[in-house]
Scaffold this motif. Structure first.
Motif, mmCIF file in Angstrom:
data_model
loop_
_atom_site.group_PDB
_atom_site.id
_atom_site.type_symbol
_atom_site.label_atom_id
_atom_site.label_comp_id
_atom_site.label_asym_id
_atom_site.label_seq_id
_atom_site.Cartn_x
_atom_site.Cartn_y
_atom_site.Cartn_z
ATOM 1 N N ILE A 144 -7.338 -3.500 28.795
ATOM 2 C CA ILE A 144 -7.356 -3.441 27.334
ATOM 3 C C ILE A 144 -6.675 -2.174 26.821
ATOM 4 N N LEU A 145 -7.001 -1.034 27.401
ATOM 5 C CA LEU A 145 -6.409 0.231 26.944
ATOM 6 C C LEU A 145 -4.903 0.260 27.161
ATOM 7 N N ILE A 146 -4.452 -0.283 28.288
ATOM 8 C CA ILE A 146 -3.013 -0.283 28.565
ATOM 9 C C ILE A 146 -2.280 -1.190 27.583
ATOM 10 N N LEU A 147 -2.846 -2.340 27.295
ATOM 11 C CA LEU A 147 -2.199 -3.266 26.357
ATOM 12 C C LEU A 147 -2.199 -2.708 24.935
ATOM 13 N N ILE A 148 -3.260 -2.001 24.556
ATOM 14 C CA ILE A 148 -3.283 -1.381 23.232
ATOM 15 C C ILE A 148 -2.196 -0.317 23.116
ATOM 16 N N SER A 149 -1.940 0.392 24.212
ATOM 17 C CA SER A 149 -0.911 1.438 24.175
ATOM 18 C C SER A 149 0.477 0.870 23.934
ATOM 19 N N ALA A 150 0.678 -0.408 24.220
ATOM 20 C CA ALA A 150 1.987 -1.048 24.005
ATOM 21 C C ALA A 150 2.044 -1.646 22.605
ATOM 22 N N HIS A 151 1.934 -0.795 21.581
ATOM 23 C CA HIS A 151 1.815 -1.273 20.201
ATOM 24 C C HIS A 151 3.055 -0.964 19.358
ATOM 25 N N SER A 152 4.172 -0.647 19.988
ATOM 26 C CA SER A 152 5.352 -0.223 19.235
ATOM 27 C C SER A 152 5.851 -1.289 18.263
ATOM 28 N N SER A 153 5.939 -2.532 18.721
ATOM 29 C CA SER A 153 6.431 -3.591 17.832
ATOM 30 C C SER A 153 5.494 -3.800 16.653
ATOM 31 N N THR A 154 4.182 -3.718 16.886
ATOM 32 C CA THR A 154 3.216 -3.837 15.795
ATOM 33 C C THR A 154 3.344 -2.659 14.841
ATOM 34 N N PHE A 155 3.589 -1.470 15.376
ATOM 35 C CA PHE A 155 3.770 -0.268 14.547
ATOM 36 C C PHE A 155 4.912 -0.455 13.560
#
Length: 279
Positions: A144-155
């Motif tokens: 979960i933490l690793i997937l949350i860190s991949a939030h660039s497109s959402t940003f």
């Protein structure tokens, strides 16, 4: 001549749309019909449509793949990742849009560069070692933490929505005594609901379809496997025989939660589309 040009243009357009629809729907049709075939029919590949509908494939896939447990694991990971991604990306996008601070351009550049790095491949080993150091390598929280860190497109998606919200709302709220955090959560965030719905759908889909990370983190604990990992285990049965028909039945079952999420978020899609057309 002008009329012939318009007719030719429309013909080309409809031909392109029809070809796109066929290329999009054909794999889904293959999966659906394959899930209703026997194993022998799948191996021979004689016809597209099964000779007799094998609805028992769904019950067998549910039983063999431990669907109830794996679906819960996938739902837990996907929901937590969606909430975490939206919260982190929304706060980051709001600060970048509304505030000036040292290193702002560098932060945006790093976020942009992260969109071109595959989280599950290039940085898998260091991420796993980091989760080992945090004692999260045997739980789903590491995934979960690793997937949350991949939030660039959402940003960047939410950053575009924030730019459409007038800054006068922030200024009026602060004149009334509202702080920066309260303005964000009580005033700005509710206005971002359509954007959050769209971004949340993409975040949920990404987490639901993730395969590499759950596979690596659940090798020593099969009870924590997600649905994508469990479906892959359906490929071979107890006698080492291929069970592609059961894999396809399981794939059809795994699509249902995504359809439900899409129907929930469909209103946000309509609002975003209507707003862009109107603007």
């Amino acid at each position: 001549m002008n009329k012939l040009t318009k007719v030719a243009g429309r013909t080309i357009m409809w031909a392109f749309l029809l070809l796109t629809a066929v290329l999009t729907l054909f794999p889904i049709l293959m999966t659906l019909t394959g899930s209703l075939k026997t194993g022998a029919e799948m191996m021979t590949g004689g016809t597209l449509w099964p000779s007799k509908l094998q609805f028992a494939n769904y019950a067998e896939a549910w039983k063999q793949a431990n669907f109830a447990r794996y679906t819960w694991n996938s739902a837990f990971v996907s929901v937590m990742v969606t909430i975490g991604t939206l919260l982190v990306a929304a706060m980051a996008a709001y600060v970048v849009d509304r505030r000036t601070f040292p290193g702002k351009s560098l932060y945006v550049m790093v976020q942009a560069s992260m969109m071109f790095i595959s989280v599950g491949a290039i940085v898998l080993r260091p991420q796993f070692e980091m989760m080992v150091a945090l004692h999260l390598n045997t739980t789903l929280w590491g995934v979960i933490l690793i997937l949350i860190s991949a939030h660039s497109s959402t940003f960047f998606m939410l950053l575009g929505f924030f730019k459409a919200i007038p800054r006068e709302l922030d200024e009026a709220a602060m004149v009334d005594g509202s702080g920066f955090a309260r303005t964000f959560f009580r005033i700005i965030l509710p206005l971002l609901a359509p954007g959050l719905g769209v971004a949340g759908l993409f975040a949920f889909r990404h987490a639901w379809n993730e395969y590499i990370l759950p596979l690596v983190f659940t090798m020593t604990n099969p009870q924590l496997q997600t649905l994508t990992v469990g479906l892959a285990n359906l490929r071979y049965g107890a006698s080492a025989a291929m069970q592609i028909h059961l894999m396809m039945a399981g794939a059809c079952l795994s699509i249902l939660p995504m359809l439900i999420v899409y129907m929930v978020a469909n209103k946000s899609f309509i609002q975003v589309t209507a707003g862009s057309v109107k603007g």
